[in-house]
Design a protein around this motif. Structure first.
Motif, PDB file in Angstrom:
ATOM      1  N   ARG A  48      54.808  33.397  32.653  1.00 39.89           N
ATOM      2  CA  ARG A  48      54.913  33.180  33.965  1.00 39.89           C
ATOM      3  C   ARG A  48      56.380  33.563  34.037  1.00 39.89           C
ATOM      4  O   ARG A  48      56.683  34.320  35.016  1.00 39.89           O
ATOM      5  CB  ARG A  48      54.721  31.802  34.404  1.00 39.89           C
ATOM      6  N   PHE A  49      57.194  33.092  33.261  1.00 40.09           N
ATOM      7  CA  PHE A  49      58.730  33.657  33.128  1.00 40.09           C
ATOM      8  C   PHE A  49      58.794  35.001  32.947  1.00 40.09           C
ATOM      9  O   PHE A  49      59.629  35.680  33.860  1.00 40.09           O
ATOM     10  CB  PHE A  49      59.461  32.692  32.047  1.00 40.09           C
ATOM     11  N   VAL A  50      58.064  35.702  31.979  1.00 38.59           N
ATOM     12  CA  VAL A  50      58.271  37.079  31.718  1.00 38.59           C
ATOM     13  C   VAL A  50      57.669  37.754  32.799  1.00 38.59           C
ATOM     14  O   VAL A  50      58.276  38.823  33.329  1.00 38.59           O
ATOM     15  CB  VAL A  50      57.374  37.462  30.310  1.00 38.59           C
ATOM     16  N   VAL A  83      49.909  21.807  23.849  1.00 43.56           N
ATOM     17  CA  VAL A  83      51.109  22.097  24.099  1.00 43.56           C
ATOM     18  C   VAL A  83      51.637  23.605  23.707  1.00 43.56           C
ATOM     19  O   VAL A  83      52.540  24.210  24.492  1.00 43.56           O
ATOM     20  CB  VAL A  83      52.192  21.278  22.887  1.00 43.56           C
ATOM     21  N   HIS A  84      50.848  24.109  22.772  1.00 46.15           N
ATOM     22  CA  HIS A  84      51.119  25.463  22.421  1.00 46.15           C
ATOM     23  C   HIS A  84      50.784  26.532  23.765  1.00 46.15           C
ATOM     24  O   HIS A  84      51.308  27.269  24.253  1.00 46.15           O
ATOM     25  CB  HIS A  84      50.315  25.850  21.365  1.00 46.15           C
ATOM     26  N   ARG A  85      49.444  26.125  24.299  1.00 52.03           N
ATOM     27  CA  ARG A  85      48.842  26.644  25.406  1.00 52.03           C
ATOM     28  C   ARG A  85      50.120  26.671  26.769  1.00 52.03           C
ATOM     29  O   ARG A  85      50.289  27.446  27.434  1.00 52.03           O
ATOM     30  CB  ARG A  85      47.622  26.197  25.972  1.00 52.03           C
ATOM     31  N   LEU A 131      58.867  20.388  21.342  1.00 54.14           N
ATOM     32  CA  LEU A 131      59.096  21.425  20.539  1.00 54.14           C
ATOM     33  C   LEU A 131      58.612  21.053  18.826  1.00 54.14           C
ATOM     34  O   LEU A 131      58.171  21.990  18.173  1.00 54.14           O
ATOM     35  CB  LEU A 131      60.542  21.777  20.428  1.00 54.14           C
ATOM     36  N   ILE A 132      59.063  19.741  18.614  1.00 48.37           N
ATOM     37  CA  ILE A 132      58.649  19.473  17.282  1.00 48.37           C
ATOM     38  C   ILE A 132      57.253  19.536  16.887  1.00 48.37           C
ATOM     39  O   ILE A 132      56.957  19.924  16.018  1.00 48.37           O
ATOM     40  CB  ILE A 132      59.153  17.967  17.058  1.00 48.37           C
ATOM     41  N   ILE A 133      56.170  18.984  17.957  1.00 51.82           N
ATOM     42  CA  ILE A 133      54.819  19.207  17.729  1.00 51.82           C
ATOM     43  C   ILE A 133      54.438  20.497  17.424  1.00 51.82           C
ATOM     44  O   ILE A 133      53.608  20.938  16.634  1.00 51.82           O
ATOM     45  CB  ILE A 133      54.046  18.543  19.102  1.00 51.82           C
ATOM     46  N   ASP A 134      55.007  21.637  18.343  1.00 47.71           N
ATOM     47  CA  ASP A 134      54.610  22.969  18.332  1.00 47.71           C
ATOM     48  C   ASP A 134      55.185  23.463  17.050  1.00 47.71           C
ATOM     49  O   ASP A 134      54.397  24.303  16.266  1.00 47.71           O
ATOM     50  CB  ASP A 134      55.292  23.691  19.441  1.00 47.71           C
ATOM     51  N   ARG A 187      52.944  28.983  26.154  1.00 45.54           N
ATOM     52  CA  ARG A 187      52.677  30.405  26.345  1.00 45.54           C
ATOM     53  C   ARG A 187      52.371  30.717  27.747  1.00 45.54           C
ATOM     54  O   ARG A 187      52.650  31.759  28.404  1.00 45.54           O
ATOM     55  CB  ARG A 187      51.375  30.622  25.511  1.00 45.54           C
ATOM     56  N   THR A 188      51.718  29.819  28.350  1.00 42.23           N
ATOM     57  CA  THR A 188      51.473  30.011  29.910  1.00 42.23           C
ATOM     58  C   THR A 188      52.847  29.850  30.631  1.00 42.23           C
ATOM     59  O   THR A 188      53.310  31.194  31.530  1.00 42.23           O
ATOM     60  CB  THR A 188      50.703  28.682  30.532  1.00 42.23           C
ATOM     61  N   SER A 189      53.884  29.324  30.296  1.00 39.19           N
ATOM     62  CA  SER A 189      55.230  29.186  31.073  1.00 39.19           C
ATOM     63  C   SER A 189      55.976  30.300  30.681  1.00 39.19           C
ATOM     64  O   SER A 189      56.544  31.134  31.352  1.00 39.19           O
ATOM     65  CB  SER A 189      55.995  27.878  30.292  1.00 39.19           C
TER      66      SER A 189
END
Length: 127
Positions: free
Chosen positions: A109-111, A99-101, A32-35, A104-106
């Motif tokens: 998939r969740f949505v 990390v950003h990809r 999260l910090i990196i993002d 977004r992928t997670s």
């Protein structure tokens, strides 16, 4: 048996270093910090405001670890009180792309999984 056979090779030492970095960075707060730092340079307090639920201690520990691994740069401005800012280094920016990809992928998939179920239930009630 030769004693050379028991010593780790250069490749083994490199892989051990890579494993150490991955074990440090593979942490939910570090991701999260990196993002968030990928958006712009921030102070510690600003990071805490942008990342819900993170404590001051966890921000500090993760920033130190990310700096130690060469992913974050810490800049101290000589003011009273000291003004400290954090920004991603080039390797940190490269990791942020991944990390950003992943984020977004997670999220997609969740949505996709839960959004369709919600829509199906809503549609079933209308019939």
């Amino acid at each position: 048996m030769r004693t050379d056979d028991c010593l780790p090779s250069a490749a083994d030492r490199i892989l051990a270093g890579v494993r150490d970095v991955f074990s440090d960075v593979a942490d939910k707060w570090a991701f999260l910090i990196i993002d968030v730092l990928g958006e712009r340079t921030l102070r510690c307090g600003e990071l805490r405001k942008k990342i819900e639920g993170i404590s001051h201690k966890m921000v500090t520990q993760n920033l130190r670890m990310l700096e130690r691994n060469g992913l974050v740069e810490r800049s101290v401005h000589p003011t009273v009180p000291p003004h400290v800012e954090y920004t991603l280094t080039e390797p940190g920016q490269a990791l942020r792309v991944t990390v950003h990809r992943m984020s977004r992928t997670s999220l997609g998939r969740f949505v996709g999984r839960y959004g369709r179920e919600s829509g199906d239930r809503a549609g079933a009630g209308e019939a």
